[in-house]
Scaffold this motif. Structure first.
Motif, short mmCIF file in Angstrom:
data_model
loop_
_atom_site.label_atom_id
_atom_site.label_comp_id
_atom_site.label_asym_id
_atom_site.label_seq_id
_atom_site.Cartn_x
_atom_site.Cartn_y
_atom_site.Cartn_z
N ARG A 78 0.81 -1.20 0.00
CA ARG A 78 0.00 0.00 0.00
C ARG A 78 0.86 1.27 0.00
O ARG A 78 0.57 2.24 -0.71
CB ARG A 78 -0.94 0.00 1.20
CG ARG A 78 -2.11 -0.98 1.07
CD ARG A 78 -3.03 -0.93 2.28
NE ARG A 78 -4.26 -1.67 2.04
CZ ARG A 78 -5.34 -1.18 1.44
NH1 ARG A 78 -5.35 0.09 1.06
NH2 ARG A 78 -6.40 -1.93 1.24
N THR A 79 1.92 1.25 0.80
CA THR A 79 2.78 2.43 0.86
C THR A 79 3.53 2.63 -0.45
O THR A 79 3.70 3.76 -0.92
CB THR A 79 3.76 2.32 2.03
OG1 THR A 79 3.04 2.05 3.23
CG2 THR A 79 4.56 3.60 2.19
N SER A 80 3.99 1.53 -1.04
CA SER A 80 4.70 1.62 -2.31
C SER A 80 3.80 2.17 -3.40
O SER A 80 4.22 3.01 -4.22
CB SER A 80 5.24 0.25 -2.71
OG SER A 80 6.18 -0.22 -1.78
N ASP A 218 10.38 -1.48 12.28
CA ASP A 218 9.90 -2.41 13.31
C ASP A 218 8.65 -3.10 12.78
O ASP A 218 7.59 -2.48 12.68
CB ASP A 218 9.60 -1.65 14.61
CG ASP A 218 9.51 -2.56 15.82
OD1 ASP A 218 9.49 -3.79 15.65
OD2 ASP A 218 9.46 -2.03 16.95
N GLY A 219 8.78 -4.37 12.40
CA GLY A 219 7.66 -5.10 11.82
C GLY A 219 7.53 -6.49 12.42
O GLY A 219 8.24 -6.86 13.36
N GLU A 220 6.64 -7.28 11.84
CA GLU A 220 6.36 -8.62 12.33
C GLU A 220 6.23 -9.57 11.14
O GLU A 220 5.45 -9.33 10.22
CB GLU A 220 5.08 -8.63 13.16
CG GLU A 220 4.51 -9.99 13.49
CD GLU A 220 5.48 -10.92 14.20
OE1 GLU A 220 5.67 -12.05 13.72
OE2 GLU A 220 6.04 -10.51 15.24
N LEU A 221 6.99 -10.65 11.18
CA LEU A 221 7.00 -11.62 10.09
C LEU A 221 5.62 -12.24 9.87
O LEU A 221 5.22 -12.49 8.74
CB LEU A 221 8.04 -12.71 10.38
CG LEU A 221 8.18 -13.83 9.34
CD1 LEU A 221 8.52 -13.27 7.97
CD2 LEU A 221 9.26 -14.82 9.80
N GLY A 253 6.19 -4.42 6.75
CA GLY A 253 5.68 -3.09 7.03
C GLY A 253 6.71 -2.24 7.78
O GLY A 253 7.31 -2.71 8.73
N THR A 254 6.92 -1.02 7.34
CA THR A 254 7.92 -0.05 7.81
C THR A 254 9.35 -0.46 7.45
O THR A 254 10.30 0.20 7.88
CB THR A 254 7.87 0.22 9.33
OG1 THR A 254 8.53 -0.84 10.06
CG2 THR A 254 6.45 0.40 9.85
N GLY A 255 9.53 -1.50 6.63
CA GLY A 255 10.85 -2.11 6.49
C GLY A 255 11.80 -1.51 5.49
O GLY A 255 12.76 -2.19 5.08
#
Length: 300
Positions: A78-80, A218-221, A253-255
């Motif tokens: 979405r951010t891209s 800071d994300g989550e796999l 996300g945020t990566g």
């Protein structure tokens, strides 16, 4: 198991990482490492213990036959899309998508990153990669046994030159020289039994990126939209996957810096500069560190 390729006393060995030391299994490289991951009890061990700080940690997979890097985290998608002034494409939710990266550009921990000439927008991408352990084709994503094709997981940094990428993507051919120069992989190959597997197709783990010691991402796999069985089946459809092939998750996300700047989370984050050290850490998989090498043509 956490398996590593190490260079110690002039010899490349495969070893099991046990905290701050590694137990040498035997001399060898990628092929041996994959055999050990598949059959850990079938190979006689040397047994010598080596302090990790006295050895050079190499990438566990230095000769992948192919690299397929997916685009599997919804927040990053979405951010891209937003950065290009576009809404999310409904087709993204129908199947996973990937691009092919350069197997000859794989490097390991602590190897300097030399940016492509002229870039002013060097970025990291915080990812996890599955490593294929056996030849396979046409897998069924609903069959839980298909996951046995994965030898283990490792951290992947899909370095990106965003200004070059933007020019290339206008030609609708995907990224080329923007990602052709380096992909960092490591430090270990971690077998699936070592990872939090409440759902075997969706490993969990906190994913973080630090630049010069400061937390940026800071994300989550487990937030990955498509399961690993879906990524695996899509990659293997109508073709063969070979031992050592890498399947990247895509950026969490945020990566990456692009996402931080575009989303406004940390709009002041600068593009990477010569001398910056990037550390990608994933719970259970370790930390992958590289420093940006100086280059006179890079002015950020």
């Amino acid at each position: 198991m956490k398996l590593a390729q190490l260079r110690t006393e002039g010899t490349t060995v495969v070893a099991e990482v046990l905290g701050d030391v590694a137990e040498v299994i035997a001399e060898g490289g990628q092929d041996l490492l994959l055999r050990v991951a598949a059959h850990p009890h079938d190979i006689d061990r040397d047994g010598t213990r080596v302090p990790l700080d006295s050895a050079t940690v190499l990438t566990p997979i230095d000769r992948p036959p192919s690299i397929r890097d997916f685009f599997a985290f919804e927040q990053h998608m979405r951010t891209s899309r937003a950065s290009a002034g576009q809404d999310p494409d409904p087709g993204w939710y129908e199947q996973p998508f990937f691009y092919f990266s350069n197997p000859a550009a794989v490097i390991g921990p602590d190897v300097p990153i030399r940016p492509p000439t002229g870039t002013r927008a060097l970025d990291y991408e915080l990812e996890v990669a599955a490593v294929i352990g056996r030849e396979c084709a046409d897998l069924d994503p609903s069959d839980p046994t298909s996951m046995s094709a994965i030898a283990g997981f490792t951290i992947l940094n899909d370095w990106s030159a965003r200004d070059i990428q933007g020019r290339e993507m206008k030609q609708q051919l995907g990224p080329q020289k923007a990602k052709d120069f380096a992909t960092s992989v490591g430090p270990w190959l971690v077998t699936p039994d070592e990872i939090a597997l409440a759902d075997p197709t969706r490993p969990k783990g906190r994913m973080q990126a630090r630049v010069n010691g400061e937390l940026w991402s800071d994300g989550e796999l487990a937030d990955i939209y498509f399961s690993w069985s879906q990524l695996l089946a899509h990659a293997a459809a109508d073709t063969r996957l070979l031992p050592g092939d890498l399947l990247g998750s895509g950026t969490c996300g945020t990566g990456c810096i692009l996402e931080l700047r575009t989303s406004g989370l940390r709009a002041t984050r600068h593009w990477l500069r010569p001398g910056d050290t990037v550390e990608l850490s994933v719970e259970g998989l370790g930390t992958l560190r590289n420093t940006i090498a100086p280059r006179e043509s890079v002015a950020i």
